[in-house]
Design an enzyme around this catalytic site. Structure first.
Site, PDB file in Angstrom:
ATOM      1  N   SER A 232       4.520   1.391 -10.123  1.00 14.73           N
ATOM      2  CA  SER A 232       2.966   2.152  -9.568  1.00 14.73           C
ATOM      3  C   SER A 232       2.978   3.758  -9.117  1.00 14.73           C
ATOM      4  O   SER A 232       3.960   4.367  -9.940  1.00 14.73           O
ATOM      5  CB  SER A 232       1.821   1.485  -8.628  1.00 14.73           C
ATOM      6  OG  SER A 232       1.404   1.889  -8.360  1.00 14.73           O
ATOM      7  N   ASP A 243      11.169  14.564 -14.726  1.00 21.38           N
ATOM      8  CA  ASP A 243      10.540  15.367 -16.037  1.00 21.38           C
ATOM      9  C   ASP A 243      10.608  16.932 -15.542  1.00 21.38           C
ATOM     10  O   ASP A 243      10.729  17.575 -16.346  1.00 21.38           O
ATOM     11  CB  ASP A 243       8.804  15.014 -16.146  1.00 21.38           C
ATOM     12  CG  ASP A 243       8.687  13.712 -17.476  1.00 21.38           C
ATOM     13  OD1 ASP A 243       9.410  12.819 -17.669  1.00 21.38           O
ATOM     14  OD2 ASP A 243       7.582  13.589 -17.880  1.00 21.38           O
ATOM     15  N   LYS A 260       4.416  -1.357 -14.046  1.00 16.51           N
ATOM     16  CA  LYS A 260       3.272  -1.128 -13.173  1.00 16.51           C
ATOM     17  C   LYS A 260       2.434   0.427 -13.138  1.00 16.51           C
ATOM     18  O   LYS A 260       2.739   0.650 -12.680  1.00 16.51           O
ATOM     19  CB  LYS A 260       3.537  -1.670 -12.555  1.00 16.51           C
ATOM     20  CG  LYS A 260       1.558  -2.438 -12.003  1.00 16.51           C
ATOM     21  CD  LYS A 260       0.565  -1.657 -12.198  1.00 16.51           C
ATOM     22  CE  LYS A 260      -0.367  -2.256 -11.594  1.00 16.51           C
ATOM     23  NZ  LYS A 260      -1.088  -1.450 -10.998  1.00 16.51           N
TER      24      LYS A 260
END
Length: 366
Positions: A232, A243, A260
Site C-alpha cells: 500500500s 520512478d 496492494k
C-alpha cells in the site's frame, strides 16, 4: 454485501471504525498483525508489526490464518476476525496458520498487548538514529501514521547535522497506512512540483494527482529496501522514488512487494459505523499500476523464510536467550543480505563520487 465487491471493501461497525482510527493514532490492544482477505477469501497476514506479540512469535507475511481460538475462519468476515484478534491487553488468543511457502500448519498461543506503533525507527529499533559507517544513515518506517512525516523529518535533520552522506530507507514489512503521509514522506526527497502518485477511478473526478509542494528536500544517494511485506503506502513511496531516480538517486533493493494498490474511501455513518469502499487504484508517476503487481526492485536480493525468521529472532530483544547454543549460533551467523547489499551499493557510490571529485580538483590544479 460489501465484502462481495472486492477483498478490501467492508462495512465497519462502530468498534471496528474506532479500531481503524486508533491504528493511525499509534496504539491499540491486540497481537499486532495486519490482515486482509486474500484472493481465495482466506484470512491472510500482510505483515506482523515490529516488536508485537505476533512478530515475536514468528508470524510471517502471507501466512493464512485458518483458525482463531480453534474456530475456523472459513466463514469469518474480516471485521469479525479483527474483532476477535484485538482485545484487552493481557488476555489470551490462539491462532492457527497455514504457511504456503513451506506447507506447514502451526498453532500460536499469544497474549494480547498494547501494540504501540512507533512509525519511524533506527537500526536498533529506537529513535536515536546514529550515523553508520561511511556516514550512511539508516531509517526504517514501520507504517504510515499521523506523525510519520514529522518523525521522518526530525530523523533526517539529526542525521544531516551529523554529516550524513547517503541514506538507507527501510520499508520492509511496512503494511502501509495514510496516503497523505506517504505523499509527505516522498516530498522530502523530491524537487518542487514533481508528481508523487495518481489515483484513477470512476465518478465526477476519476483522476487525481498528488505533487510535491514543500520546499525542503534531502538530495543524497538513497537505497530503498522492500520485500513481500511492503504494501500500500509503502509501495507508493518505493514506486515514486524509483520512478524519479533522476532526481532522487534512489535504488530499490530487495524483493517484489505485496501489490496492494487500491484506494479505500472511508464514509462515516451517523451511528458511529462506516463504509470502506474501494474507489480507485494507485499509479506511480510513470503510470505503472501497483495493485496485484507490486513494485519490482532494481536489484533483486531474495531472503528465505528461514533467514527472515532468524533475523526476526536476532533483532528482537530477549529472543536469543531462549535458544539453545546451536540455534543461537545459527541465528547469530545469519546475515541481512538485503541490508548488506544496500550498504555495499552506497559505499561504492560514495567512493566513486569522492574519486570523481578528486580527479576534477586535480584537473583544476593543473
Amino acid at each position: 454485501m460489501l465484502g462481495s465487491l472486492d477483498p478490501h471493501s467492508e462495512f465497519m461497525e462502530a468498534r471496528r471504525f474506532e479500531d481503524l482510527k486508533k491504528d493511525t493514532e499509534g496504539q491499540f490492544g491486540g497481537i499486532g498483525i495486519i490482515v486482509e482477505m486474500g484472493k481465495d477469501k482466506l484470512l491472510t497476514v500482510v505483515t506482523p508489526m515490529a516488536d508485537s506479540p505476533g512478530y515475536r512469535a514468528g508470524i510471517l507475511p502471507w501466512d493464512e490464518i485458518i483458525k482463531i481460538n480453534d474456530k475456523s475462519t472459513e466463514k469469518m468476515g474480516l471485521e469479525d476476525a479483527v474483532g476477535v484478534l484485538r482485545g484487552e491487553p493481557g488476555t489470551p488468543v490462539s491462532i492457527t496458520i497455514h504457511r504456503p511457502s513451506t506447507g506447514e500448519t502451526k498453532k500460536f498461543d499469544l497474549v494480547r498487548a498494547v501494540v504501540k506503533v512507533p512509525t519511524v525507527q533506527d537500526i536498533n529499533n529506537k529513535q536515536a538514529f546514529p550515523l553508520g559507517e561511511n556516514s550512511v544513515g539508516y531509517i526504517r518506517i514501520n507504517q504510515f501514521g499521523e506523525k510519520t512525516s514529522d518523525d521522518l523529518h526530525a530523523a533526517l535533520d539529526k542525521l544531516s547535522r551529523e554529516g550524513m552522506k547517503a541514506l538507507i530507507l527501510d520499508l520492509r514489512n511496512n503494511p502501509g497506512g495514510l496516503l497523505d503521509q506517504a505523499v509527505h514522506v516522498c516530498e522530502q526527497f523530491l524537487p518542487y512540483g514533481q508528481m508523487i502518485v495518481s489515483t484513477e477511478g470512476r465518478g465526477p473526478t476519476p483522476k487525481f494527482e498528488y505533487s510535491r509542494s514543500h520546499s525542503r528536500r534531502i538530495d543524497l544517494p538513497l537505497v530503498v529496501l522492500v520485500n513481500l511485506g511492503s504494501a500500500s503506502a509503502a509501495e507508493i513511496v518505493a514506486g515514486c522514488l524509483q520512478d524519479k531516480q533522476d532526481v532522487t538517486h534512489a535504488i530499490v533493493v530487495g524483493e517484489q512487494t505485496f501489490g496492494k494498490g487500491s484506494v479505500q474511501s472511508i464514509l462515516p455513518l451517523g451511528d458511529g459505523s462506516a463504509l470502506k469502499l474501494t474507489t480507485a487504484k494507485y499509479y506511480t508517476p510513470s503510470h505503472k499500476v501497483i495493485h496485484e503487481h507490486g513494485i519490482t526492485p532494481d536489484i533483486l536480493v531474495p531472503q528465505s523464510a528461514e533467514e527472515e525468521e532468524a533475523l526476526r529472532i536476532k533483532n528482537t530483544a530477549g529472543n536469543l536467550e531462549t535458544l539453545d547454543e546451536k540455534d543461537r549460533e545459527q541465528v547469530l551467523n545469519t546475515h541481512d543480505r538485503q541490508l548488506e547489499r544496500a550498504e555495499d551499493l552506497l559505499k561504492g557510490v560514495l567512493l566513486y563520487a569522492q574519486r570523481n571529485t578528486s580527479a576534477k580538483d586535480a584537473r583544476v590544479a593543473k
